[in-house]
Design a protein around this motif. Structure first.
Motif, PDB file in Angstrom:
ATOM      1  N   VAL A 767       0.837  -1.191   0.000  1.00 38.09           N
ATOM      2  CA  VAL A 767       0.000   0.000   0.000  1.00 38.09           C
ATOM      3  C   VAL A 767       0.878   1.249   0.000  1.00 38.09           C
ATOM      4  CG1 VAL A 767      -1.805   1.274   1.209  1.00 38.09           C
ATOM      5  CG2 VAL A 767      -1.806  -1.231   1.236  1.00 38.09           C
ATOM      6  N   VAL A 769       0.952   5.698  -1.178  1.00 40.78           N
ATOM      7  CA  VAL A 769       0.162   6.900  -1.429  1.00 40.78           C
ATOM      8  C   VAL A 769       0.361   7.314  -2.875  1.00 40.78           C
ATOM      9  CG1 VAL A 769      -0.247   9.304  -0.807  1.00 40.78           C
ATOM     10  CG2 VAL A 769       0.354   7.642   0.965  1.00 40.78           C
ATOM     11  N   ASN A 788       3.597   8.668   6.277  1.00 42.78           N
ATOM     12  CA  ASN A 788       3.570   7.895   5.040  1.00 42.78           C
ATOM     13  C   ASN A 788       4.349   6.592   5.177  1.00 42.78           C
ATOM     14  OD1 ASN A 788       3.105   7.174   2.403  1.00 42.78           O
ATOM     15  ND2 ASN A 788       4.727   8.475   1.582  1.00 42.78           N
ATOM     16  N   ASN A 804      -8.978   6.294   1.759  1.00 35.95           N
ATOM     17  CA  ASN A 804      -9.581   6.093   0.437  1.00 35.95           C
ATOM     18  C   ASN A 804     -11.074   6.412   0.405  1.00 35.95           C
ATOM     19  OD1 ASN A 804      -7.706   5.546  -1.487  1.00 35.95           O
ATOM     20  ND2 ASN A 804      -8.005   3.326  -1.527  1.00 35.95           N
ATOM     21  N   LEU A 853      -4.939   6.042  -2.219  1.00 37.58           N
ATOM     22  CA  LEU A 853      -3.948   4.986  -2.050  1.00 37.58           C
ATOM     23  C   LEU A 853      -3.813   4.153  -3.317  1.00 37.58           C
ATOM     24  CD1 LEU A 853      -4.948   3.836   1.543  1.00 37.58           C
ATOM     25  CD2 LEU A 853      -3.269   5.572   0.868  1.00 37.58           C
TER      26      LEU A 853
END
Length: 935
Positions: A767, A769, A788, A804, A853
Motif C-alpha cells: 500500500v 500513497v 507515510n 480512500n 492509495l
C-alpha cells in the motif's frame, strides 16, 4: 401666492426670465451625432409702465463653460459679444430678437400681494439648432444666457460703449450630458425698501461672500440683502426624449428567442438510512416563464413577468428501468453504474410510471435557500424506494404553472384609462377649453390654487411612471428621472397649454401599445384607434395554464438494502427520514472536531491550516448485521463480510453473511469465500502427528502419550475424536458438532492463513500513497504527510476507510452560465460562521475526490445523506404565488411617495412658484476671494 421681491425689477430695462426650455425629441443623446434642437421661452417682464422704447433681446447658447464664466465676470466681454462679429460657434451660438414697442402684446399679473403692482410680461420663443459631432464626445455641457439691451446712440460707431445692458439670466441646459436635476429658490432674509421683505423670492444674479449669499452679481458698497437658498426639483426644462427612447425600445422588442432547451439542472440523489431517496433538482422558473409566458414579448420587466406566474403543483413519477442483459462476475454489464443512460441497452420493465409524490401532498417541496433565490429549489422525497427492488429507476417531473401576464396587462390598461379620464377635467380647467381670446397664462395664474389642488395630474403621472417601470423596467431611466421628465408637463407652476396635451398624448400612446396585445379592446363598430371616450368591447383576458415536463438524468440506481452504507454525519444530523438531513452549525463544528480527533490518535499533528470542515471520512460503516464505529480501532476481521460482499457476489446484489466478529462460523465462511475467489482453498487433515513426524524425520520417534504434557481438558488430548463419525440415529448434524467445528475454527487463527488473506485483500501489493493532493487540506492529508512510512502498520480496512473513503464537503454558492454549471465550493469554517451569523442555510453535498492509495477500495459502500443542509433554522418552503397586482400596487405606492418626497414634491413649501422664478446654479457668482466656499 408666492411674492416676488420688488428689487428683481430694479432696472430701466425689462428683466428676462427663462420660462421654459423645450428640448425637441429628435435631439441626440450624449455621444451621438446630430442636431440638438431646443426652444428657449423667455418671459420679458417689467413694472415700468412708461417704458415704450424698443428693446432687443440677446440670447446665447454656450457650449464652452469657461467662455461663459469669462462673459459673466466682465461686462465688457458681454458687450463685445453682443455687438461684435459672429461668434465662434464651437463655443457659443448667439441670436438677437428685436421687440418694438416693448409695451405691446404683454400679459399683466400681480407679482406681489403686498404692493399690488402689475408686472407686464411678454413671452418670446427663440429656437436653436446646434450641430453635434458624436466623434468628439457630443454635446456634454450647454447653458443659455439671456439679457435685454438698448442701443442709446445708434449713429455712434462705438456700439459697445453706447449699449444699455440689463440684468442677465443664465440657465444651465446640460451638465455632463444630463439635464440638471435641481435648481434654486432664493429668498430674502432682510427687509430692505429697495429690494423687498423677508421671505420674498429673489429672481436674479446672486453672489457669494465669505459670510453669506447676497443679491446681485457682485458685492457693492451700497446695502443689499442677504439671501437663503432652497434646492428644489428643476421643472423649467422639458425633455421628453426618454419617452421617445421608450417608444423606440418597444418597437424593437420581439418575442424572446428560444434559447433554453432544458429548464432543469442536474439532479442530485441522496440515500437515507431507510433507503428512501431524497432528490434535489434546480428549476429555472424565470427562464421558463420568460420563454413561455403569453405576453413575455411585451412585459420586459423580469420581476414583473415572474410575478404574473406561479407553480400550482409538481408531480413526480418513477418507473423501473431494466437491462436487456444483466451482468455478473463472469459476464459484465453492457450498462455500468457510471453510464446508466445508454438507452440503446435499456428496456422498459413493462411497468407504468408511478406517481410517488406531489407538491400538494408534501412529498415535493420548494425550499427557499439564501443565495439561490434565482432558481426554484425542488426537493423530492421518494419514501417508496425503501421497498423497491434493486434496479435502475427513471424519474420524471410535471410542473403545473399558471400564467397571468394577460391579466396584468389588462389591469395596467384599465388603470391608465381611468386616470386619463379623470385628467380630462384638469385639461379643461387648465386650457380653458371653450373660451376664446383669453390670456392663457393669466388664466392659469388666476386658477392656480384650483389647479394645484386637483389630484388628477399627479395621479396620471404616477400611473404612467409606475406602468412604464412595471412593464418595461427602467430601460436606463431611473424612476425619479421619469418623474422629472413628466412633472414639468402638467404641474400648474411649470406647464403650458402645449405640455399638458403632451402628457395626455403619452398616456394615449401607452394605452394603444397595450391594446396591440392579443386580447386588445376594440372600438365598437369602428376601425378607429382608441380614445378615452370610445365605447369599449373587451376580449376578456384570462389566466393560461402551462405544463413543463422533464425526465431526470442520470437515472437512480437502487443498489443496497436499507441500513447499508457509509454514514458521514452520524448522530450529528438533526434531520428525519422524510426530509433532507440538516446539521446545525454547532453540531457540524463538533463533527469537524471529531474528524481532527480521529486522525490525531495516530500521531500528534499540527492542525494549523487544516480544513476539517471541508473533508469528512465515514463516521459509521453500516451493513445489515454490522455497525462499525470508525472513531474506535478498526479491526480487519470486522470487515470480512463487507469485503466478500463487495468482491465475491455472483450478481449485482451484495450477499452479506452476518456479523463475522461475533459469529466465528460466519467468519469461517467469509474467509472461505474470499480465498476461493483467489483460487485458494484450505482444509483440516486428519493425519496424525506420528505419521507426519515419520514422514518428516529419518529417525524413529517414540510414541508418547499427549496427556502427559497437556491437561485432561485440552482438545489436543481428544484429537482422535475429531474424526469420529456421526453416531447412528443422532439428531445433531455433523457441521454443528463441537468437535467438527473445532478443527476448522483453529484454522482461522493460523498466521499463514491470515497473512494469505490480507495479501489477497490487498491484491498482493504494497500500500502506497498515489494521489494525496486529492484530499489536500484534510486531516487525512496532514497525517499522510507525517506518517507515510508507517502505512504498513495500519490494516487494510482502516487505511481504506480513513484515506480512500474521504469525501470533500462542498456548498452550492450559485449557478454560473445556466443551471448545468453549478458553483460548488469547498466548505470552510468561515463560510459556516457567516451562515451562523446571518442565520442562513447552506446546501451541501459529499463528493468523491478520487482514490488516494495505490490499492482499490474494496470496502466501499454508497453514502447516506450525500446531500444535506447546514444551518440553525428549518428550511422555509417557498410560496410560489402570482402576486402581479400586489407588486404593481407596491410600485405605485413608492412612486407616489417619491412625488411627496423632500425635493421632488411639486407642492412643497419652496416649490409652489412658477418655474420662471427659479434660478439655475449658474446664477450664483463666486468671486475669487470667496473660492473654496460651497456653491
Amino acid at each position: 401666492m408666492i411674492n416676488i421681491a420688488r428689487g428683481v425689477y430694479r432696472s430701466s430695462l425689462p428683466v428676462p426670465l427663462v420660462e421654459e426650455i423645450n428640448i425637441l425629441p429628435s435631439s441626440p443623446t450624449p455621444g451621438i451625432s446630430g442636431t440638438f434642437s431646443m426652444v428657449v421661452n423667455v418671459a420679458l417682464q417689467s413694472i415700468n409702465n412708461s417704458d415704450t422704447e424698443p428693446v432687443s433681446l440677446f440670447v446665447a447658447a454656450f457650449k464652452d463653460m469657461n467662455y461663459l464664466k469669462a462673459i459673466k465676470s466682465n461686462d465688457a466681454y458681454l458687450r463685445r459679444l453682443i455687438t461684435g462679429p459672429s461668434a465662434d460657434e464651437t463655443q457659443v451660438i448667439t441670436k438677437i430678437v428685436s421687440i418694438s414697442p416693448a409695451s405691446k402684446g404683454q400679459n399683466l399679473s400681480v407679482f406681489n400681494e403686498k404692493e399690488r403692482i402689475l408686472v407686464k410680461s411678454k413671452n418670446i420663443e427663440i429656437p436653436f439648432d446646434i450641430v453635434v459631432d458624436g466623434a468628439t464626445g457630443g454635446l456634454r455641457n450647454l447653458a443659455v444666457l439671456v439679457v435685454a439691451y438698448r442701443d442709446l446712440a445708434p449713429e455712434d460707431d462705438s456700439l459697445a460703449a453706447n449699449l444699455e445692458v440689463g440684468k442677465t439670466t443664465v440657465e444651465r441646459v446640460l451638465f455632463e450630458g444630463k439635464i440638471p436635476a435641481t435648481t434654486n429658490v432664493f429668498k430674502l432674509t432682510q427687509d430692505m425698501k429697495e429690494y423687498g421683505s423677508v421671505g420674498e423670492v429673489w429672481t436674479g444674479p446672486v453672489h457669494l461672500t465669505r459670510k453669506a449669499l447676497m443679491a446681485g452679481n457682485k458685492h457693492l458698497p451700497e446695502d443689499h440683502p442677504t439671501l437663503e437658498r432652497h434646492i428644489i426639483i428643476n421643472q423649467k426644462i422639458k425633455d421628453i426624449r426618454p419617452i421617445q427612447r421608450l417608444y423606440k425600445h418597444i418597437n424593437r422588442l420581439q418575442a424572446p428567442p428560444p434559447g433554453i432547451q432544458n429548464y432543469f439542472g442536474t439532479p442530485l440523489y441522496s440515500r437515507s438510512a431507510n433507503n428512501s431517496v431524497k432528490i434535489y433538482i434546480p428549476f429555472n422558473f424565470a427562464g421558463y416563464v420568460i420563454e413561455n409566458s403569453e405576453f413575455s414579448n411585451i412585459i420586459r420587466n423580469r420581476a414583473t413577468l415572474l410575478s404574473t406566474a406561479a407553480v400550482l403543483d409538481i408531480k413526480v413519477f418513477r418507473r423501473r428501468v431494466s437491462f436487456i442483459e444483466e451482468g455478473n462476475r463472469l459476464t459484465t454489464d453492457k450498462v455500468t453504474s457510471d453510464h446508466p443512460d445508454d438507452t440503446n441497452v435499456l428496456a422498459d420493465c413493462g411497468t407504468p410510471a408511478t406517481l410517488i409524490g406531489t407538491l400538494r401532498t408534501g412529498d415535493v417541496r420548494l425550499l427557499s435557500i439564501p443565495g439561490l433565490e434565482n432558481v426554484y429549489n425542488i426537493f423530492i422525497n421518494d419514501k417508496y424506494m425503501a421497498d423497491s427492488k434493486q434496479s435502475y429507476y427513471e424519474y420524471s417531473l410535471e410542473v403545473d404553472l399558471v400564467d397571468k401576464s394577460g391579466l396584468a396587462i389588462n389591469n395596467i390598461r384599465a388603470r391608465l384609462i381611468k386616470r386619463l379620464y379623470q385628467y380630462q377635467s384638469y385639461l379643461f380647467n387648465f386650457t380653458g377649453r371653450g373660451n376664446k381670446n383669453f390670456d392663457s397664462q393669466s388664466f392659469v395664474d388666476a386658477k392656480i390654487n384650483i389647479l394645484i389642488s386637483d389630484p388628477a395630474w399627479e395621479r396620471l403621472i404616477a400611473e404612467i411612471v409606475a406602468s412604464i417601470i412595471y412593464i418595461w423596467g427602467n430601460i436606463g431611466v431611473p424612476r425619479n428621472e421619469w418623474l422629472r421628465t413628466l412633472l414639468p408637463l402638467a404641474n400648474p407652476y411649470s406647464a403650458t397649454n402645449v405640455s399638458v396635451l403632451q402628457l395626455e398624448k403619452i398616456a394615449y400612446d401607452l394605452i394603444n401599445i397595450l391594446n396591440r396585445a392579443d386580447f386588445k379592446p376594440e372600438v365598437s363598430n369602428s376601425d378607429a384607434s382608441f380614445t378615452v371616450r370610445s365605447t369599449m368591447i373587451d376580449k376578456p383576458a384570462t389566466a393560461k395554464n402551462l405544463i413543463c415536463t422533464h425526465v431526470l438524468k442520470p437515472r437512480y440506481y437502487n443498489e443496497l438494502n436499507h441500513l447499508t452504507g457509509f454514514d458521514y454525519l452520524g448522530a450529528f444530523s438533526t434531520g428525519n427520514l422524510d426530509r433532507i438531513s440538516r446539521v446545525s452549525t454547532d453540531k457540524y463544528a463538533a463533527r469537524a472536531d471529531k474528524e481532527i480527533a480521529k486522525y490525531g490518535k495516530y500521531t500528534k499533528m499540527d492542525t494549523t491550516g487544516i480544513n476539517s470542515y471541508g473533508f469528512l471520512s465515514p463516521r459509521i460503516v453500516k451493513t445489515p448485521e454490522n455497525f462499525i464505529d470508525t472513531s474506535t480501532g478498526l479491526q480487519l476481521a470486522k470487515a470480512y463480510d463487507l469485503y466478500q460482499a463487495n468482491t465475491t457476489a455472483l450478481s449485482k446484489e451484495k450477499d452479506f453473511m452476518g456479523n463475522s466478529f461475533k459469529n466465528r462460523k460466519n467468519r469461517y465462511a467469509e474467509i472461505g469465500r474470499i480465498l476461493s475467489s483467489e483460487a485458494v482453498t484450505f482444509k483440516y487433515t486428519d493425519t496424525s502427528l506420528k505419521d507426519i513426524a515419520k514422514e518428516c524425520a529419518a529417525s524413529t520417534m517414540a510414541t508418547l502419550d499427549s496427556s502427559l504434557y497437556f491437561t485432561t481438558g485440552s482438545v489436543f488430548v481428544f484429537d482422535n475424536t475429531y474424526i469420529k463419525d456421526e453416531t447412528k440415529g443422532s439428531s445433531t448434524p455433523r457441521y454443528k458438532d463441537k468437535y467438527w467445528w473445532a478443527q476448522d475454527s483453529k484454522l482461522m487463527d493460523n498466521k499463514i492463513l491470515v497473512s494469505m488473506l490480507e495479501e489477497s485483500m490487498a491484491s498482493y501489493k504494497d500500500v502506497k500513497v498515489n494521489n494525496a493532493g486529492a484530499i489536500f487540506g484534510s486531516p487525512a492529508h496532514r497525517l499522510l504527510q507525517s506518517a507515510n512510512s508507517n502505512l504498513q502498520s495500519i490494516n487494510l480496512f482502516e487505511l481504506n476507510i480513513n484515506f480512500n473513503s474521504v469525501m470533500r464537503v462542498q456548498f452550492l454558492a450559485g449557478f454560473g452560465r445556466g443551471l448545468n454549471n453549478p458553483q460548488w465550493v469547498t466548505l470552510s469554517p468561515s463560510v459556516v460562521a457567516t451562515a451562523k451569523k446571518q442565520n442562513s442555510l447552506l446546501l451541501c453535498r459529499l463528493t468523491d475526490p478520487g482514490q488516494v492509495l495505490s490499492v482499490e477500495n474494496k470496502f466501499k459502500l454508497p453514502s447516506f445523506d450525500k446531500l444535506f443542509i447546514i444551518g440553525d433554522a428549518d428550511p422555509m418552503s417557498l410560496q410560489s404565488r402570482s402576486n402581479y397586482f400586489q407588486k404593481y400596487m407596491e410600485l405605485l405606492k413608492t412612486t407616489k411617495t417619491a412625488l411627496t418626497g423632500p425635493w421632488l414634491n411639486p407642492k412643497g413649501k419652496n416649490s409652489a412658484l412658477r418655474a420662471r422664478y427659479t434660478c439655475s446654479h449658474d446664477m450664483l457668482y463666486v468671486p475669487e476671494d470667496a473660492m473654496g466656499y460651497s456653491r
